[in-house]
Write an enzyme that holds these catalytic residues in place. Structure first.
Site, PDB file in Angstrom:
ATOM      1  N   GLU A  52       0.857  -1.200   0.000  1.00 19.57           N
ATOM      2  CA  GLU A  52       0.000   0.000   0.000  1.00 19.57           C
ATOM      3  C   GLU A  52       0.881   1.234   0.000  1.00 19.57           C
ATOM      4  OE1 GLU A  52      -2.855   0.017   3.180  1.00 19.57           O
ATOM      5  OE2 GLU A  52      -3.133  -2.151   3.003  1.00 19.57           O
ATOM      6  N   LYS A 104       2.358   4.519   1.451  1.00 18.75           N
ATOM      7  CA  LYS A 104       2.502   5.020   2.826  1.00 18.75           C
ATOM      8  C   LYS A 104       2.206   6.508   2.786  1.00 18.75           C
ATOM      9  CE  LYS A 104       5.449   5.068   6.880  1.00 18.75           C
ATOM     10  NZ  LYS A 104       5.084   6.411   7.301  1.00 18.75           N
ATOM     11  N   ARG A 156      -2.458   9.585  11.517  1.00 13.83           N
ATOM     12  CA  ARG A 156      -3.154   8.321  11.738  1.00 13.83           C
ATOM     13  C   ARG A 156      -4.404   8.575  12.561  1.00 13.83           C
ATOM     14  NH1 ARG A 156      -0.789   3.046  12.561  1.00 13.83           N
ATOM     15  NH2 ARG A 156      -2.485   1.518  12.463  1.00 13.83           N
ATOM     16  N   GLU A 204      -5.736   7.152   7.638  1.00 13.81           N
ATOM     17  CA  GLU A 204      -4.857   8.312   7.713  1.00 13.81           C
ATOM     18  C   GLU A 204      -5.623   9.547   7.228  1.00 13.81           C
ATOM     19  OE1 GLU A 204      -1.663   7.439   8.690  1.00 13.81           O
ATOM     20  OE2 GLU A 204      -0.416   9.130   8.088  1.00 13.81           O
ATOM     21  N   PHE A 248      -7.446   2.234   5.541  1.00 13.87           N
ATOM     22  CA  PHE A 248      -6.690   1.057   5.108  1.00 13.87           C
ATOM     23  C   PHE A 248      -7.026  -0.195   5.901  1.00 13.87           C
ATOM     24  CE2 PHE A 248      -3.567   3.891   7.307  1.00 13.87           C
ATOM     25  CZ  PHE A 248      -3.447   3.190   8.497  1.00 13.87           C
ATOM     26  N   ARG A 271       4.530  -3.558  17.245  1.00 17.90           N
ATOM     27  CA  ARG A 271       5.351  -3.301  16.066  1.00 17.90           C
ATOM     28  C   ARG A 271       5.813  -4.664  15.574  1.00 17.90           C
ATOM     29  NH1 ARG A 271       7.017   1.501  14.645  1.00 17.90           N
ATOM     30  NH2 ARG A 271       6.804   2.528  16.642  1.00 17.90           N
ATOM     31  N   LYS A 309       7.321  -1.016   7.104  1.00 24.97           N
ATOM     32  CA  LYS A 309       7.275   0.272   6.397  1.00 24.97           C
ATOM     33  C   LYS A 309       8.565   0.444   5.624  1.00 24.97           C
ATOM     34  CE  LYS A 309       8.527   2.796  10.580  1.00 24.97           C
ATOM     35  NZ  LYS A 309       8.209   3.829  11.539  1.00 24.97           N
TER      36      LYS A 309
HETATM   37  P1  AMP Z   1       5.780   5.873  11.059  1.00 24.61           P
HETATM   38  O1  AMP Z   1       4.855   6.947  11.526  1.00 24.61           O
HETATM   39  O2  AMP Z   1       6.912   6.364  10.239  1.00 24.61           O
HETATM   40  O3  AMP Z   1       6.174   4.960  12.203  1.00 24.61           O
HETATM   41  O4  AMP Z   1       5.001   4.926  10.056  1.00 24.61           O
HETATM   42  C1  AMP Z   1       3.839   4.249  10.393  1.00 24.61           C
HETATM   43  C2  AMP Z   1       2.664   5.116  10.075  1.00 24.61           C
HETATM   44  O5  AMP Z   1       2.450   5.185   8.685  1.00 24.61           O
HETATM   45  C3  AMP Z   1       1.371   4.616  10.587  1.00 24.61           C
HETATM   46  O6  AMP Z   1       1.201   4.892  11.946  1.00 24.61           O
HETATM   47  C4  AMP Z   1       0.370   5.370   9.738  1.00 24.61           C
HETATM   48  O7  AMP Z   1       0.120   6.628  10.339  1.00 24.61           O
HETATM   49  C5  AMP Z   1       1.126   5.651   8.476  1.00 24.61           C
HETATM   50  N1  AMP Z   1       0.559   5.032   7.277  1.00 24.61           N
HETATM   51  C6  AMP Z   1       0.509   5.652   6.097  1.00 24.61           C
HETATM   52  N2  AMP Z   1      -0.027   4.890   5.165  1.00 24.61           N
HETATM   53  C7  AMP Z   1      -0.352   3.713   5.753  1.00 24.61           C
HETATM   54  C8  AMP Z   1      -0.936   2.505   5.279  1.00 24.61           C
HETATM   55  N3  AMP Z   1      -1.303   2.336   4.017  1.00 24.61           N
HETATM   56  N4  AMP Z   1      -1.093   1.480   6.170  1.00 24.61           N
HETATM   57  C9  AMP Z   1      -0.707   1.640   7.473  1.00 24.61           C
HETATM   58  N5  AMP Z   1      -0.154   2.761   7.960  1.00 24.61           N
HETATM   59  C10 AMP Z   1       0.032   3.807   7.114  1.00 24.61           C
END
Ligand code: AMP
Length: 585
Positions: A239, A241, A246, A289, A328, A429, A435
């Site tokens: 998917e 990102k 969130r 998101e 999502f 996690r 990611k």
């Molecule tokens: P990070 O904030 O860098 O830890 O990355 C994880 C975050 O990516 C999640 O908490 C979501 O806010 C965001 N995110 C963006 N797109 C998606 C997606 N398609 N699926 C899940 N999380 C996503």
């Protein structure tokens, strides 16, 4: 509370997981229900359960005043003690050894009394009133008890209770299957409730509740396409990102609410999404998101920042930064019920029509997505504010690379790679979601120290020292220092904040409350003795503030170690915006 504190001390003193679990299980097993509830909650390192959104609101100043009054010393004593241990609970205990009227440990307050005092502090208005209740509580505590009363209150328990350990101890204490304890904990978000249900053999009664946010599933950073495929393959779900905020959307009947990843109700910041959700013909919970979006494009996070923390935005603000919700995941679903009001804590399955709402946490992603696709949403194409995440499958390194490039072309951050068979694991996690930001590795760190800058930045606190969390000890360990990449306005705002939250000043350097989370980009991780973590970052730069994250959610030293290993295949790699090229041996 003295008994609890002694157990905590012993748990902190051993590094062996099995011993920690056994110690806790032995302690929890004989407790009565009224003791068990706070005892389990306190072991999560918080005064209130995770699903309980109350915050104490007791600052450093109030704690310092109470402690120095009791110890008959000066305010500087606590700062100096803190400086030695970087642990407020320990510092308080140390200063309190100066008390001439040491309370008898046998008379230390009961654990229920401590829980009541925490509630009273939270409910009191104003620093003076809060400080008075806290002072009264502290006066009755011997030094060891005081140490833990403060550690819980500040959310910094630091006895090496890794995630899942408390659940294992509850399972062992009451001889229940660990999976049942985990499921109950996921659903209730309340370790006290879970422990009591386990004690009474009622774990099966735990229910998902609408308007009661559950912890968000988290993703593990991964950079290498081949490694991602070998972990989750042969075929993975990919998917985009999205770089937004969130949010969990709960809805029942005509009522909808949005919750942030720290489980706060943010509905009044995004009224247009809440209004658009009102008409949807189903009840349930979405994960997704919030993005700024205009003219068919996702706008950069910077645009969305104008909406952050802003309640009841005016029509002009809403028009200037339009927002949408990209779903999502689907965590629970059922037919729309008739009622229009949110009975905040009614169990989802407890009454008539709600019995039809089905929790989907253990259902594989593939099925959750199928149900999400089938849901009626007011989508963008029809002038609505909802969309589903862009999803493709990939079964080769080339396909994953291509998807990455395409996601970037759509102005998204990178990819989320998901295992279609994975369940939804709140608060974890895990490896179900990876990611892939690849181009630039980033770490979420907490700012622990600040300094005034040079040149144009003279007079503002623009140089930040930041830290990651060592999971083994629970402590923050510094990993680097960077000049901020923030705007002048943000720096000015942060300067005021840091001035008000300075713990101690030594020359230009201010030790500050470890609260502000920043996302730090860098090119290389190197072993180094310069910082407490044993690592240093090459070219660290602050990408942005992460007001949506708390210090508890920063990256760990263990993640740094893993990234270091991954980036260190033979030669050192320089990771730039568009390529990875070896620098030198
Ligand atoms: P990070 O904030 O860098 O830890 O990355 C994880 C975050 O990516 C999640 O908490 C979501 O806010 C965001 N995110 C963006 N797109 C998606 C997606 N398609 N699926 C899940 N999380 C996503």
């Amino acid at each position: 509370m003295r008994g609890w504190s002694e157990v905590a001390e012993r748990v902190g003193a051993t590094t062996r997981t099995s011993e920690k679990t056994a110690l806790l299980a032995r302690y929890l097993a004989p407790l009565s229900g009224s003791e068990l509830r706070p005892a389990a909650v306190f072991l999560t390192g918080r005064p209130f359960s995770e699903s309980d959104r109350r915050t104490m609101g007791l600052g450093w100043a109030a704690i310092s005043t109470a402690v120095t009054n009791l110890a008959g010393t000066t305010a500087g004593a606590l700062g100096a003690a803190y400086d030695r241990s970087s642990d407020l609970g320990q510092a308080v205990a140390q200063v309190l050894t100066l008390r001439t009227d040491q309370p008898d440990p046998a008379n230390s307050p009961e654990i229920e009394e401590v829980a009541e005092a925490y509630s009273a502090i939270e409910a009191a208005s104003g620093a003076a009133a809060k400080g008075k209740i806290f002072g009264g509580l502290l006066a009755r505590c011997d030094c060891l008890t005081a140490k833990y009363v403060v550690k819980i209150l500040t959310g910094e328990l630091r006895i090496g209770l890794r995630e899942g350990l408390l659940e294992a101890a509850i399972a062992e204490a009451f001889n229940r299957p660990l999976a049942d304890v985990r499921m109950a904990e996921m659903l209730t978000g309340d370790a006290g409730e879970t422990a009591v249900l386990a004690k009474e053999g009622r774990l099966g009664e735990a229910r998902l509740r609408l308007f009661h946010p559950i912890k968000f599933m988290l993703a593990t950073p991964a950079e290498d396409a081949a490694e991602i495929l070998s972990r989750l393959g042969p075929t993975v779900w990919v998917e985009d990102k999205y770089d937004g905020i969130r949010a969990q959307l709960h809805r029942r009947g005509g009522e909808s609410r949005l919750y942030s990843r720290d489980l706060n109700d943010i509905s009044d910041q995004f009224p247009e999404i809440v209004a658009a959700a009102g008409a949807m013909p189903w009840d349930g919970i979405l994960d997704g998101e919030i993005l700024a979006y205009a003219d068919g494009h996702v706008l950069p996070f910077l645009s969305l920042q104008a909406r952050l923390g802003r309640k009841d935005p005016s029509g002009a603000v809403q028009a200037e930064v339009p927002v949408i919700y990209v779903a999502f995941d689907l965590l629970a679903v059922g037919p729309r019920s008739g009622g229009g009001t949110a009975a905040a804590s009614a169990p989802l399955a407890a009454v008539g029509p709600l019995a039809a709402v089905e929790p989907l946490l253990s259902t594989p992603l593939a099925e959750r997505r199928r149900r999400l696709e089938a849901l009626e949403l007011p989508v963008l194409a029809d002038g609505g504010r909802f969309a589903r995440s862009h999803l493709v499958t990939a079964d080769s390194v080339e396909a994953l690379d291509r998807a990455f490039g395409e996601a970037r072309a759509r102005r998204n951050e990178g990819l989320m790679v998901k295992d279609p068979q994975s369940g939804y694991s709140p608060g974890r996690r895990g490896l179900g979601w990876l990611k892939m930001k690849r181009a630039l590795a980033t770490l979420d760190c907490v700012v622990v120290g600040v300094e005034v800058g040079h040149g144009k930045r003279h007079g503002v606190l623009s140089d930040y020292t930041f830290a990651v969390r060592d999971e083994a000890s629970g402590r923050h360990v510094t990993i680097g220092k960077a000049y901020t990449g923030l705007t002048d306005r943000e720096i000015a705002e942060m300067t005021a904040w840091f001035e008000a939250h300075t713990l101690r000043q030594a020359g230009r350097y201010r030790l500050v409350e470890p609260t502000v989370v920043v996302e730090v980009a860098f090119d290389v991780i190197q072993r180094s003795t310069r910082h407490q973590s044993g690592f240093a970052l090459r070219f660290p730069r602050i990408v942005r503030l992460r007001p949506d994250k708390s210090a508890a959610q920063i990256d760990s030293l263990q993640t740094v170690e893993r990234l270091h290993g991954e980036l260190q295949t033979g030669a050192e790699y320089l990771v730039t915006a568009d390529a990875r090229k070896p620098v030198r041996d």
